[in-house]
Design an enzyme around this catalytic site. Structure first.
Site, PDB file in Angstrom:
ATOM      1  N   HIS A 150      -0.267  -0.842  -3.938  1.00 33.42           N
ATOM      2  CA  HIS A 150      -1.169   0.129  -4.557  1.00 33.42           C
ATOM      3  C   HIS A 150      -0.915   0.189  -6.062  1.00 33.42           C
ATOM      4  O   HIS A 150       0.223   0.055  -6.507  1.00 33.42           O
ATOM      5  CB  HIS A 150      -0.967   1.510  -3.918  1.00 33.42           C
ATOM      6  CG  HIS A 150      -1.106   1.490  -2.432  1.00 33.42           C
ATOM      7  ND1 HIS A 150      -0.034   1.700  -1.586  1.00 33.42           N
ATOM      8  CD2 HIS A 150      -2.179   1.240  -1.649  1.00 33.42           C
ATOM      9  CE1 HIS A 150      -0.444   1.596  -0.329  1.00 33.42           C
ATOM     10  NE2 HIS A 150      -1.742   1.317  -0.342  1.00 33.42           N
ATOM     11  N   HIS A 177       2.955   6.706  -8.442  1.00 32.27           N
ATOM     12  CA  HIS A 177       1.624   7.322  -8.554  1.00 32.27           C
ATOM     13  C   HIS A 177       1.646   8.647  -9.307  1.00 32.27           C
ATOM     14  O   HIS A 177       0.582   9.200  -9.590  1.00 32.27           O
ATOM     15  CB  HIS A 177       1.033   7.574  -7.168  1.00 32.27           C
ATOM     16  CG  HIS A 177       0.652   6.344  -6.411  1.00 32.27           C
ATOM     17  ND1 HIS A 177      -0.112   5.335  -6.959  1.00 32.27           N
ATOM     18  CD2 HIS A 177       0.925   5.959  -5.134  1.00 32.27           C
ATOM     19  CE1 HIS A 177      -0.284   4.374  -6.058  1.00 32.27           C
ATOM     20  NE2 HIS A 177       0.334   4.729  -4.953  1.00 32.27           N
ATOM     21  N   ASP A 224       4.270  -3.036  -5.651  1.00 30.78           N
ATOM     22  CA  ASP A 224       3.704  -2.211  -4.585  1.00 30.78           C
ATOM     23  C   ASP A 224       2.230  -2.577  -4.440  1.00 30.78           C
ATOM     24  O   ASP A 224       1.552  -2.863  -5.426  1.00 30.78           O
ATOM     25  CB  ASP A 224       3.867  -0.736  -4.960  1.00 30.78           C
ATOM     26  CG  ASP A 224       3.463   0.220  -3.852  1.00 30.78           C
ATOM     27  OD1 ASP A 224       2.253   0.312  -3.579  1.00 30.78           O
ATOM     28  OD2 ASP A 224       4.344   0.878  -3.272  1.00 30.78           O
ATOM     29  N   ASP A 234       4.621  -2.719   0.815  1.00 30.91           N
ATOM     30  CA  ASP A 234       3.380  -2.495   1.552  1.00 30.91           C
ATOM     31  C   ASP A 234       2.349  -3.600   1.358  1.00 30.91           C
ATOM     32  O   ASP A 234       1.237  -3.499   1.872  1.00 30.91           O
ATOM     33  CB  ASP A 234       2.781  -1.128   1.217  1.00 30.91           C
ATOM     34  CG  ASP A 234       2.954  -0.720  -0.232  1.00 30.91           C
ATOM     35  OD1 ASP A 234       3.342  -1.580  -1.040  1.00 30.91           O
ATOM     36  OD2 ASP A 234       2.723   0.458  -0.550  1.00 30.91           O
TER      37      ASP A 234
END
Length: 367
Positions: A181, A142, A179, A267
């Site tokens: 996200h 991120h 991931d 996740d």
């Protein structure tokens, strides 16, 4: 050659959250598991412990690494950001971006996390290990060049790529981010370049809510070299494997990378508190197996997985163990205690059919 496993106990001491307490975290004060944020040491530490208990660690080439150097960091991050980060870290810690708290020494631990990813890539390119896994913490996907975000303080994978380009003359790199996200930091860094294919498989509008659209394809020279696959909440085993078969593998065959790197978050699992997906440990193992086969055909097996998210202290270790055992070609298993529950929770036939039709439509749009 064995699979390289790069880790360092000090990464488990990164204090990623201290919102609810006033303890002086950092230095020789080891952070608590529950420090106010889901990103805590235990998911990573328990993965390493499980590998030790089952004997998987003994089959790997266990390695340490130094921190990424300032010169390596500056290939991705501006000096002004690094100076601000280091100054705040030395002063006791704080927060520079969004959801990125850190304690004293956070700068050094983040540089070490990037160093593990960099060393893993370097060892694979030198032919010292067959492939590699970097248990990096804090994560990195991120983080933009000058804006830390979502627990990520330095862009670990980008730092490793740019170091390898200087040291090895590395050409084309594919970054597969599974991931849950969106990998907005990696996307932003390479959005205008055609030498790095960035492909993110994520839950649509989970985090960040304003990035990750399928229409974001890159710009300039990078047009077409960024691919987003936003999946609906509730996507499970069949959907993720369909994404691999219908989109990821064809994209890799077309791009012909010299190295494949996975932003390896766990996740998307059905037990994660920060997402609503239904992936199992078996899913991660099968995706890893597909990328091993693809890397063998496309780039002499050069494959590196770099740890990202995953917030279930109970289930991340099993997802990670299945992934790393597959990467290493090991027969050692850590039987998934939650598989019966997760198998029963997979999408209904009607929902799965909708998901597969959606993935087929995305494949037509992206390829």
């Amino acid at each position: 050659m064995a699979t390289g496993f790069f880790w360092d106990e000090r990464c488990f001491w990164h204090a990623g959250g201290n919102y609810a307490m006033t303890l002086p975290l950092g230095g020789l004060v080891q952070p608590l598991a529950a420090g106010g944020l889901p990103e805590n040491p235990e998911t990573k530490r328990r993965l390493k412990n499980l590998m030790d208990i089952t004997g998987l660690s003994a089959e790997l080439d266990m390695r340490n690494a130094g921190a990424a150097t300032r010169a390596e960091l500056e290939r991705v991050h501006p000096a002004s950001y690094l100076d601000k980060f280091k100054t705040l870290s030395d002063a006791g810690g704080g927060e520079l971006g969004q959801r990125t708290p850190f304690a004293r020494g956070g700068y050094e631990i983040a540089a070490l996390s990037a160093g593990l990813a960099t060393a893993a890539v370097d060892a694979v390119l030198r032919g010292e290990v067959e492939n590699a896994y970097a248990l990096s913490r804090p994560p990195g996907h991120h983080c933009l060049p000058d804006w830390p975000n979502g627990f990520c303080l330095l862009a670990n994978i980008a730092i490793a790529i740019e170091a390898a380009k200087v040291t090895h003359g590395l050409g084309r790199v594919a970054v597969i981010d599974w991931d849950v996200h969106h990998g907005n930091g990696t996307e932003a860094i390479y959005y205008g370049r055609d030498d790095v294919l960035t492909l993110s498989i994520h839950q649509e509008r989970n985090y960040p809510t304003d990035t990750g659209a399928i229409t974001d394809r890159g710009e300039g020279k990078g047009s077409g070299f960024n691919m987003n696959i936003p999946l609906p909440a509730g996507s499970g085993h069949a959907a993720y494997l369909a994404v691999m078969d219908r989109i990821v593998l064809p994209a890799l065959e077309r791009f012909k990378p010299d190295l494949i790197i996975v932003a390896c978050g766990f996740d998307a699992s059905a037990y994660d508190p920060l997402a609503q997906m239904l992936v199992m440990a078996e899913t991660f193992a099968e995706m890893t197996a597909r990328l091993k086969t693809a890397s063998a055909a496309l780039c002499d097996g050069r494959l590196v997985l770099v740890h990202e998210g995953g917030y279930s202290e109970v289930y991340v270790p099993f997802c990670g163990h299945a992934t790393i055992a597959t990467l290493a070609g090991s027969t050692i298993e850590a039987l998934d205690p939650l598989k019966p529950n997760f198998t029963a929770r997979q999408p209904s036939a009607r929902t799965e059919a909708f998901q597969l039709e959606l993935i087929a439509d995305m494949a037509q749009e992206l390829l």
